[in-house]
Design a protein around this motif. Structure first.
Motif, mmCIF file in Angstrom:
data_model
loop_
_atom_site.group_PDB
_atom_site.id
_atom_site.type_symbol
_atom_site.label_atom_id
_atom_site.label_comp_id
_atom_site.label_asym_id
_atom_site.label_seq_id
_atom_site.Cartn_x
_atom_site.Cartn_y
_atom_site.Cartn_z
ATOM 1 N N LYS A 1 -52.494 60.771 41.087
ATOM 2 C CA LYS A 1 -53.139 61.984 41.595
ATOM 3 C C LYS A 1 -54.069 62.586 40.543
ATOM 4 C CE LYS A 1 -50.587 64.725 44.285
ATOM 5 N NZ LYS A 1 -49.436 65.476 44.857
ATOM 6 N N GLN A 2 -53.647 62.567 39.291
ATOM 7 C CA GLN A 2 -54.523 63.058 38.229
ATOM 8 C C GLN A 2 -55.755 62.169 38.096
ATOM 9 O OE1 GLN A 2 -54.562 65.872 36.661
ATOM 10 N NE2 GLN A 2 -56.398 65.278 35.526
ATOM 11 N N ALA A 3 -55.570 60.853 38.279
ATOM 12 C CA ALA A 3 -56.707 59.921 38.248
ATOM 13 C C ALA A 3 -57.680 60.246 39.378
ATOM 14 C CB ALA A 3 -56.205 58.491 38.379
ATOM 15 N N ALA A 4 -57.154 60.556 40.572
ATOM 16 C CA ALA A 4 -58.014 60.899 41.701
ATOM 17 C C ALA A 4 -58.800 62.175 41.414
ATOM 18 C CB ALA A 4 -57.167 61.059 42.962
ATOM 19 N N ARG A 5 -58.141 63.183 40.819
ATOM 20 C CA ARG A 5 -58.854 64.420 40.481
ATOM 21 C C ARG A 5 -59.958 64.148 39.459
ATOM 22 N NH1 ARG A 5 -53.487 66.700 41.313
ATOM 23 N NH2 ARG A 5 -52.863 66.157 39.176
ATOM 24 N N GLU A 6 -59.669 63.269 38.495
ATOM 25 C CA GLU A 6 -60.682 62.919 37.494
ATOM 26 C C GLU A 6 -61.868 62.224 38.154
ATOM 27 O OE1 GLU A 6 -62.527 63.105 34.157
ATOM 28 O OE2 GLU A 6 -60.433 63.766 34.150
ATOM 29 N N PHE A 7 -61.574 61.334 39.091
ATOM 30 C CA PHE A 7 -62.626 60.627 39.832
ATOM 31 C C PHE A 7 -63.507 61.631 40.588
ATOM 32 C CE2 PHE A 7 -63.779 59.035 44.077
ATOM 33 C CZ PHE A 7 -64.627 57.994 43.746
ATOM 34 N N ILE A 8 -62.885 62.557 41.300
ATOM 35 C CA ILE A 8 -63.641 63.531 42.095
ATOM 36 C C ILE A 8 -64.532 64.377 41.195
ATOM 37 C CG2 ILE A 8 -63.416 65.563 43.597
ATOM 38 C CD1 ILE A 8 -60.730 64.274 44.570
ATOM 39 N N SER A 9 -64.045 64.705 40.004
ATOM 40 C CA SER A 9 -64.824 65.536 39.095
ATOM 41 C C SER A 9 -66.056 64.819 38.563
ATOM 42 C CB SER A 9 -63.950 65.987 37.919
ATOM 43 O OG SER A 9 -63.724 64.909 37.007
ATOM 44 N N GLN A 10 -66.064 63.485 38.616
ATOM 45 C CA GLN A 10 -67.163 62.724 38.022
ATOM 46 C C GLN A 10 -68.209 62.241 39.020
ATOM 47 O OE1 GLN A 10 -66.507 59.962 34.894
ATOM 48 N NE2 GLN A 10 -64.553 60.810 34.286
ATOM 49 N N VAL A 11 -67.885 62.194 40.319
ATOM 50 C CA VAL A 11 -68.903 61.774 41.288
ATOM 51 C C VAL A 11 -69.951 62.873 41.431
ATOM 52 C CG1 VAL A 11 -67.399 60.198 42.551
ATOM 53 C CG2 VAL A 11 -67.485 62.604 43.226
ATOM 54 N N ARG A 12 -71.129 62.495 41.930
ATOM 55 C CA ARG A 12 -72.245 63.431 42.026
ATOM 56 C C ARG A 12 -72.640 63.641 43.484
ATOM 57 N NH1 ARG A 12 -76.329 61.786 37.054
ATOM 58 N NH2 ARG A 12 -74.741 61.713 35.402
ATOM 59 N N PRO A 13 -73.406 64.687 43.774
ATOM 60 C CA PRO A 13 -73.748 64.993 45.170
ATOM 61 C C PRO A 13 -74.457 63.858 45.900
ATOM 62 C CG PRO A 13 -74.234 66.882 43.773
ATOM 63 C CD PRO A 13 -73.858 65.757 42.857
ATOM 64 N N GLU A 14 -75.162 62.982 45.162
ATOM 65 C CA GLU A 14 -75.868 61.875 45.815
ATOM 66 C C GLU A 14 -74.955 60.687 46.124
ATOM 67 O OE1 GLU A 14 -76.845 61.457 41.319
ATOM 68 O OE2 GLU A 14 -76.506 63.067 42.781
ATOM 69 N N ASP A 15 -73.711 60.714 45.636
ATOM 70 C CA ASP A 15 -72.761 59.630 45.907
ATOM 71 C C ASP A 15 -72.071 59.863 47.246
ATOM 72 O OD1 ASP A 15 -73.245 58.445 43.397
ATOM 73 O OD2 ASP A 15 -71.769 59.751 42.430
ATOM 74 N N ARG A 16 -71.848 58.786 47.953
ATOM 75 C CA ARG A 16 -71.118 58.840 49.231
ATOM 76 C C ARG A 16 -69.687 58.395 48.945
ATOM 77 N NH1 ARG A 16 -70.186 55.233 53.650
ATOM 78 N NH2 ARG A 16 -70.273 56.254 55.698
ATOM 79 N N VAL A 17 -68.712 59.268 49.226
ATOM 80 C CA VAL A 17 -67.341 59.066 48.756
ATOM 81 C C VAL A 17 -66.355 59.058 49.924
ATOM 82 C CG1 VAL A 17 -65.487 60.013 47.315
ATOM 83 C CG2 VAL A 17 -67.871 60.115 46.531
ATOM 84 N N THR A 18 -65.419 58.099 49.840
ATOM 85 C CA THR A 18 -64.289 58.025 50.762
ATOM 86 C C THR A 18 -63.011 58.058 49.934
ATOM 87 O OG1 THR A 18 -65.495 56.679 52.357
ATOM 88 C CG2 THR A 18 -63.109 56.575 52.462
ATOM 89 N N LEU A 19 -61.992 58.750 50.408
ATOM 90 C CA LEU A 19 -60.667 58.705 49.803
ATOM 91 C C LEU A 19 -59.684 58.128 50.811
ATOM 92 C CD1 LEU A 19 -60.466 62.240 48.106
ATOM 93 C CD2 LEU A 19 -61.212 60.087 47.082
ATOM 94 N N VAL A 20 -58.793 57.275 50.322
ATOM 95 C CA VAL A 20 -57.762 56.660 51.165
ATOM 96 C C VAL A 20 -56.449 56.720 50.406
ATOM 97 C CG1 VAL A 20 -56.980 54.518 52.262
ATOM 98 C CG2 VAL A 20 -59.422 55.084 52.247
ATOM 99 N N HIS A 21 -55.364 57.144 51.078
ATOM 100 C CA HIS A 21 -54.044 56.962 50.473
ATOM 101 C C HIS A 21 -53.151 56.241 51.472
ATOM 102 C CE1 HIS A 21 -52.093 60.340 52.623
ATOM 103 N NE2 HIS A 21 -53.072 61.147 52.226
ATOM 104 N N TYR A 22 -52.204 55.480 50.941
ATOM 105 C CA TYR A 22 -51.441 54.595 51.806
ATOM 106 C C TYR A 22 -50.016 54.402 51.313
ATOM 107 C CZ TYR A 22 -52.018 51.002 48.216
ATOM 108 O OH TYR A 22 -51.969 50.299 47.033
#
Length: 470
Positions: free
Chosen positions: A117-138
Motif C-alpha cells: 500500500k505504501q508502494a502504491a501511494r509512492e507510485f501515485i505521488s510520482q505519476v503526472r497529469p499527462e499519464d493515463r493510470v489504472t489501479l487494480v487490486h486482487y
C-alpha cells in the motif's frame, strides 16, 4: 607439452591404428581453444575490432567473435553482442499508459500488505497529469480503478482506493494482469509506452498457477504492446516467477524494500517514460556451419536456423549484452566464413514504427592450432569466463534457496575457478564472490541466507549483461 598437442597426437595415433586394422576412422577431436583455457597457455593479447551496425535508429548493435580464426573440423567459439540505446538529442518525457496491480491475497497479510500500500501511494505521488493510470487490486476476485488521466482530483481518488484495500482470498495473478491489460488496450494506439507494474509475493493460488502459463501470458501482453514488470513484496517472494514474468514481458524485476520504495518507483517510471525502443528482440540467424547455439543466462527460443532472444524495453543510455556459445563444423578456408548474423528488431518509440539493426560475424578456418591460438580476442575471452562462472553463481543461488549449503558452496567454488581463468580482469568479481561466500558461510538465519541468495541472483543477472533488475 600442451593439452592441444596431446589431443592432436592421440587423434593421429588412433587414426593410424584404425587404418592399419581396416577400421573406420575415429571421429575428429572437438577443438575447444576458444572456450577452454589450458594451464600452460599464454594469455590472449589481441583485441579484434567490433563489427557495428549502420543507420541512425535509437538502437545500435555491435558484435565480435572470440577469435579471427577457428580450427577446421568440429570446434567451439564465443560471440559477444552489445545492444545499446542512444541518448535522445532532446530529453523528453513520454506520457505513459500504466497500470499498477496490487496483490491483496491472504499471504500478503501484515507487513507485506503495508509495504504494498505504501508502494502504491509512492507510485501515485510520482505519476503526472499527462499519464493515463489504472489501479487494480486482487485476491480471489479482481477490483479495478478505471483508467484515467492522473489529474490532482483523480490522484486523490486513487489514494482513497488504495486506503480501502483489505487483505484476503487467493492469489489470482493472471486475472489481475488480464483486467489491467483490458484497461490499457483502449489507449495503446494513443500512448507510445504502455506498462503493467505487478506488486506481489508471487505465490499464485487461483487462475493460471503454473509458471509457464504466467510467462506465456506476459509474452502475449508484450506482443500486444504492453510491457510487464514484476516487483516482489516480502522476503519470501517467488523471485523466479517475478523475474520470469518481467523477462517475458519486456519489463523489469526487483524487490520492494520498505526503505527503497521511492527509489524503485522513480527508476521504474523514469525508465518507462524515457523509453526509446520497445518490443526489443535479438534474432540470431545460424549458417550451416553452426550446429548448435547457447545464449548464456537469458531466455532464447530456437526455430529452425533462427534463435529469438526477447529483451526489455530500453531507455536512452541503457544496454544489453549477450554472450553466445557456438558449436561449429568448418573446412579450412582463407576466405572469411559467416558464422553468425545478429539482428535486433524493435519499435522506434519516437516514430512508432518497426526498426532493426544488423551485424554479420565472420572468421577464417585453419588446420593449424597455433594460428587459432595466436588470434584469440582477450576481451571476448573475459566475457566468456565471466558468463561460465556466472552460470555456476546462478545455480549456487538456487541451492541457497533450497537450503543446500554444501552444494551452494561447491558451486561458488566452481564459479571462482572460471573467474580465475581471467583473474586480473575479473578480480572484482572474485572479491565480490569471496565476500558473498564468507557471509553465507556465517549466516545464522534463514532470512540471512535468502538475502544472500537474492544478492547472488541479482549479481548474476547483471553479470549476464542485463540491466532489467533492481
Amino acid at each position: 607439452m600442451s593439452r592441444t598437442v596431446l589431443l592432436l597426437s592421440a587423434a593421429a595415433l588412433l587414426a593410424l591404428g584404425a587404418l592399419a586394422l581396416g577400421l573406420p576412422k575415429p571421429p575428429p577431436v572437438l577443438d575447444t581453444t576458444h572456450t577452454v583455457a589450458t594451464p600452460d597457455e599464454e594469455a590472449a593479447t589481441e583485441v579484434l575490432p567490433w563489427v557495428a551496425s549502420s543507420g541512425w535508429g535509437p538502437l545500435t548493435l555491435e558484435g565480435k567473435l572470440s577469435g579471427a580464426w577457428v580450427q577446421s573440423g568440429p570446434s567451439e567459439a564465443f560471440a559477444v553482442l552489445e545492444v545499446k540505446a542512444r541518448e535522445p538529442k532532446e530529453q523528453r518525457r513520454v506520457p505513459a499508459n500504466v497500470a499498477l496491480v496490487i496483490d491483496r491475497s491472504g499471504s500478503m497479510r501484515g507487513q507485506k500488505m503495508d509495504d504494498a500500500k505504501q508502494a502504491a501511494r509512492e507510485f501515485i505521488s510520482q505519476v503526472r497529469p499527462e499519464d493515463r493510470v489504472t489501479l487494480v487490486h486482487y485476491g480471489t476476485d479482481v477490483t479495478v480503478f478505471p483508467a484515467t488521466l492522473a489529474t490532482e482530483y483523480e490522484r486523490e481518488r486513487m489514494y482513497a482506493f488504495v486506503e480501502g484495500i483489505e487483505d484476503g482470498g487467493s492469489t489470482n495473478i493472471s486475472g489481475a494482469l488480464e483486467a489491467a491489460a483490458e484497461q490499457l488496450k483502449g489507449a495503446t494506439e494513443f500512448f507510445k509506452v504502455s506498462r503493467i507494474i505487478l506488486l506481489s509475493d508471487g505465490q499464485p493460488t487461483a487462475g493460471l498457477q503454473r509458471e509457464e502459463e504466467l510467462f506465456a501470458l506476459a509474452r502475449t501482453l508484450r506482443g500486444q504492446g504492453i510491457a510487464v514488470s514484476g516487483l516482489g513484496v516480502g522476503a519470501d517472494f517467488n523471485e523466479n516467477l517475478m523475474q520470469g514474468i518481467a523477462d517475458q514481458g519486456g519489463g523489469f524485476s526487483g524487490f520492494l524494500r520498505s526503505e527503497q520504495l521511492a527509489e524503485v518507483f522513480t527508476r521504474e517510471l523514469e525508465q518507462a517514460t524515457r523509453t526509446v525502443a520497445r518490443a526489443v528482440e535479438v534474432r540470431l540467424t545460424l549458417p550451416p556451419a553452426v550446429h548448435s547455439v547457447e545464449v548464456m543466462g537469458v531466455t532464447a527460443v530456437r526455430e529452425g536456423n533462427e534463435v529469438r532472444v526477447p529483451l526489455y524495453d530500453m531507455a536512452g543510455g541503457q544496454s544489453a549484452r549477450l554472450v553466445v556459445k557456438l558449436s561449429l563444423e568448418t573446412e579450412a578456408s582463407d576466405d572469411p566464413l559467416e558464422l553468425l548474423v545478429a539482428t535486433v528488431h524493435y519499435i522506434n518509440v519516437e516514430t512508432d514504427r518497426p526498426a532493426e539493426a544488423q551485424v554479420a560475424l565472420t572468421a577464417k578456418s585453419t588446420e593449424k592450432p597455433k594460428v587459432v591460438r595466436a588470434h584469440l580476442d582477450k576481451d571476448v575471452r573475459v566475457h566468456a569466463h565471466r558468463a561460465l562462472g556466472t552460470q555456476q553463481m546462478r545455480a549456487a543461488a538456487e541451492e541457497m534457496k533450497r537450503g543446500n549449503r554444501q552444494s551452494a558452496l561447491s558451486l561458488m567454488g566452481s564459479a571462482r575457478r572460471f573467474f580465475g581463468a581471467s583473474a586480473s580482469a575479473l578480480s572484482g568479481d572474485i572479491e565480490d564472490l569471496d565476500r558473498t561466500r564468507d557471509a553465507y558461510e556465517h549466516a545464522q538465519s534463514a532470512s540471512e541466507q535468502r538475502d544472500h541468495a537474492r544478492s547472488l541472483q541479482i549479481k548474476s543477472i547483471k553479470n549476464f549483461g542485463q540491466e532489467n533488475a533492481y
